[in-house]
Design a protein around this motif. Structure first.
Motif, PDB file in Angstrom:
ATOM      1  N   SER A 136       3.723  -7.823   3.423  1.00 40.96           N
ATOM      2  CA  SER A 136       2.994  -7.107   4.464  1.00 40.96           C
ATOM      3  C   SER A 136       3.968  -6.359   5.369  1.00 40.96           C
ATOM      4  CB  SER A 136       2.115  -8.072   5.274  1.00 40.96           C
ATOM      5  OG  SER A 136       2.937  -8.959   5.983  1.00 40.96           O
ATOM      6  N   GLU A 137       3.451  -5.308   5.971  1.00 40.94           N
ATOM      7  CA  GLU A 137       4.237  -4.420   6.839  1.00 40.94           C
ATOM      8  C   GLU A 137       5.052  -5.208   7.859  1.00 40.94           C
ATOM      9  OE1 GLU A 137       4.748  -0.474   6.582  1.00 40.94           O
ATOM     10  OE2 GLU A 137       2.641  -0.943   6.233  1.00 40.94           O
ATOM     11  N   VAL A 141      11.968  -5.701   7.319  1.00 44.16           N
ATOM     12  CA  VAL A 141      13.037  -5.530   8.303  1.00 44.16           C
ATOM     13  C   VAL A 141      13.645  -4.148   8.058  1.00 44.16           C
ATOM     14  CG1 VAL A 141      15.246  -6.397   9.132  1.00 44.16           C
ATOM     15  CG2 VAL A 141      13.483  -8.017   8.407  1.00 44.16           C
ATOM     16  N   ASP A 142      13.532  -3.293   9.045  1.00 45.01           N
ATOM     17  CA  ASP A 142      13.951  -1.883   8.910  1.00 45.01           C
ATOM     18  C   ASP A 142      13.328  -1.229   7.687  1.00 45.01           C
ATOM     19  OD1 ASP A 142      15.591  -2.255  11.134  1.00 45.01           O
ATOM     20  OD2 ASP A 142      17.272  -2.938   9.875  1.00 45.01           O
ATOM     21  N   GLY A 143      12.093  -1.581   7.419  1.00 46.42           N
ATOM     22  CA  GLY A 143      11.388  -0.978   6.283  1.00 46.42           C
ATOM     23  C   GLY A 143      11.768  -1.542   4.929  1.00 46.42           C
ATOM     24  N   PRO A 151      13.650  -1.197  -0.562  1.00 50.86           N
ATOM     25  CA  PRO A 151      12.349  -0.724  -0.099  1.00 50.86           C
ATOM     26  C   PRO A 151      11.236  -1.212  -1.031  1.00 50.86           C
ATOM     27  CG  PRO A 151      13.587   1.069  -1.126  1.00 50.86           C
ATOM     28  CD  PRO A 151      14.498  -0.122  -1.102  1.00 50.86           C
ATOM     29  N   PRO A 152      10.136  -1.718  -0.489  1.00 52.68           N
ATOM     30  CA  PRO A 152       9.017  -2.122  -1.352  1.00 52.68           C
ATOM     31  C   PRO A 152       8.294  -0.887  -1.887  1.00 52.68           C
ATOM     32  CG  PRO A 152       8.423  -2.387   0.956  1.00 52.68           C
ATOM     33  CD  PRO A 152       9.847  -1.912   0.945  1.00 52.68           C
ATOM     34  N   LYS A 153       7.545  -1.089  -2.957  1.00 53.83           N
ATOM     35  CA  LYS A 153       6.780  -0.005  -3.551  1.00 53.83           C
ATOM     36  C   LYS A 153       5.392   0.004  -2.910  1.00 53.83           C
ATOM     37  CE  LYS A 153       6.222   1.247  -8.320  1.00 53.83           C
ATOM     38  NZ  LYS A 153       6.373   0.807  -9.712  1.00 53.83           N
ATOM     39  N   ARG A 154       4.904   1.204  -2.591  1.00 61.41           N
ATOM     40  CA  ARG A 154       3.532   1.268  -2.093  1.00 61.41           C
ATOM     41  C   ARG A 154       2.612   1.348  -3.298  1.00 61.41           C
ATOM     42  NH1 ARG A 154       1.032   1.551   2.496  1.00 61.41           N
ATOM     43  NH2 ARG A 154       2.997   1.632   3.652  1.00 61.41           N
TER      44      ARG A 154
END
Ligand SMILES: [Zn+2]
Length: 512
Positions: A136-137, A141-143, A151-154
């Motif tokens: 979850s958003e 931490v720093d995106g 970075p996670p995948k949307r």
């Protein structure tokens, strides 16, 4: 009647890299407990395995130009090879690509669906491919994923959901009415507050992924890798198959041993999945802490100390087992360094236990020809009280899986016996034939301490303690039987040392 059965499991491992010291620590702790329970007379089953349906695994296989299944087979040999060399006595080793696992996942999913806890919905949000977890958003931490710094995948996909939110009250009830369900207590507190904060339904399928178990009700999807992985604990017992003898005999599990980072899956999602299917939840989940190295979290870049096979090459498999369980309390985090491990090995194993054994046997051979006629070891013996007390402390800690404390208790008698030698000075007694009975009495006490030590420490150091017991003449006997039998010696031979001192300087040990 007390249930004399014990089913213990460890987390199954992703096979995209070979086992490291943290993984080994978990298996060694679980093995120590399994061995202890077997010796205590429990019908024990110890399960381990590999988690193969991971996108990470598939990606690693592709990188090497291998079919995923071939890659998994070769990694299975790597894992089981390490576990065997560390003396891990699992009864069964499951791979999530096996037919029996496919059957169990299919059956469990079917039951949960039939009971109305699975529905179709749309998942929109973030997913970390390394964690294989929806994220979850607010956890970023720093995106970035805090664990992988990536970075996670949307993603936005049509998914099947499990109605986890319906289990808040049932879970809280279960935790309340089963003290010790989540150990240690700090982890229970975290889970309770997580549940009280409200549970959201979880996606249990992935679309457009071809490495995994097809969703029985919608084969365009595969079963989400965590739903798949958790099911291993029952698929290895034949759940969903034709023969349910093992399942009837061992389920519910007595203890799932896992790392503290996956408690949410084991203490929230897994028991809810089982309750949804009408299956009893496990009796307990034990979340062990993590090992850090010289104050820092372990990482690949920190070199050879992380390789359990290399470590076993230095300290011996039994030495490594002892050191990890002694230096890092199983329920907490702990820090190690090469310096502390070498110092601990030399003091506890070489000097104290090893030396107690070697000099006792050597003196019995030298002064008494290796033979002492047996006599009872009772409350009239000087070490009787200390041994009984050490045993009580040891047993209490073992039941709680507090291995470091159990060893601490045991070392009170190891050190006590060494002091007893200094006080009695057998080398002086031996000078006068008139002291012969006194001399025998001293060694009877020491022999009892050594034999009971071999039995009590067997779960920690199975190879060395079998060796010690057989050099003392005997072995294969339980602690209570040993204590009840008279103590003596029959034709002992000069001792083979158990724990040769490590002479190298710690900083030279890992130089190749
Ligand atoms: Zn991640």
């Amino acid at each position: 009647m007390e249930r004399k059965r014990f089913y213990i499991t460890t987390a199954i491992d992703y096979v995209n890299q070979k086992p490291h010291l943290g993984t080994a620590y978990e298996k060694i702790g679980a093995d120590c407990m399994a061995r202890y329970m077997r010796l205590a007379g429990y019908d024990t089953r110890f399960l381990m395995g590999n988690d193969e349906h991971s996108t990470n695994v598939k990606r690693e296989a592709e990188k090497r130009g291998l079919a995923p299944l071939d890659y998994c087979r070769s990694m299975s040999d790597v894992f089981t090879g390490t576990w065997k060399s560390l003396g891990i006595s699992y009864d069964d080793f499951i791979h999530t690509t096996e037919e029996r696992h496919l059957k169990a996942v299919t059956a469990l999913f079917g039951k949960i669906h039939e009971n109305g806890y699975i529905y179709k919905g749309k998942y929109e949000g973030l997913y970390c491919e390394s964690c294989e977890e929806f994220i979850s958003e607010k956890d970023l931490v720093d995106g970035l994923c805090p664990r992988h710094k990536a970075p996670p995948k949307r993603i936005s996909e049509e998914n099947w959901f499990f109605a986890l939110s319906k289990f808040e009250d049932k879970l809280l009830d279960h935790i309340r009415s089963n003290p010790g369900f989540i150990r240690p207590k700090t982890r229970e507190n975290e889970i309770v507050s997580l549940i009280k904060g409200g549970l959201q339904d979880v996606s249990i399928s992935r679309a457009g992924v071809d490495w995994g178990i097809p969703l029985p009700i919608d084969p365009r999807h595969v079963v989400y890798v965590w739903f798949d992985a958790l099911t291993n604990y029952i698929s290895a017992l034949g759940y969903g198959g034709d023969d349910t003898e093992l399942f009837d005999r061992y389920w519910p599990a007595d203890c799932h041993v896992i790392g503290k980072d996956i408690t949410r899956f084991h203490c929230v999602i897994w028991p809810s999945m089982l309750m949804a299917a009408g299956v009893a939840p496990p009796r307990s989940v034990f979340a062990h802490g993590f090992i850090s190295l010289g104050g820092e979290k372990m990482s690949k870049s920190r070199g050879n100390i992380l390789d359990p096979d290399k470590m076993a090459g230095i300290f011996g498999a039994d030495g490594l087992r002892y050191l990890l369980l002694k230096e890092v309390p199983f329920d907490k985090d702990g820090d190690i360094s090469v310096e502390t491990l070498v110092a601990r090995y030399n003091s506890d194993l070489a000097n104290e236990l090893g030396n107690l054994f070697s000099r006792t046997v050597a003196m019995i051979v030298k002064y008494l020809g290796g033979t002492i006629e047996p006599a009872p070891f009772d409350s009239g013996c000087e070490l009787h009280g200390a041994l009984t007390e050490a045993l009580a402390g040891y047993r209490e800690s073992m039941e709680r899986m507090e291995f470091s404390r159990a060893l601490g208790s045991w070392w009170t008698i190891v050190q006590g016996a060494n002091r007893f030698i200094e006080e009695k000075a057998p080398w002086t007694l031996a000078k006068d034939e008139a002291n012969r009975e006194k001399l025998k009495a001293v060694f009877r006490e020491l022999l009892m301490v050594l034999r009971v030590s071999a039995a009590a420490l067997l779960p920690f150091m199975p190879g060395k303690m079998n060796d010690m017991a057989s050099q003392l003449g005997g072995g294969g006997t339980g602690i209570d039987e040993l204590l009840a039998a008279p103590s003596g010696a029959d034709g002992l031979r000069p001792p083979e040392p158990l724990f040769p001192r490590i002479q190298e300087k710690p900083e030279d040990i890992f130089k190749d």
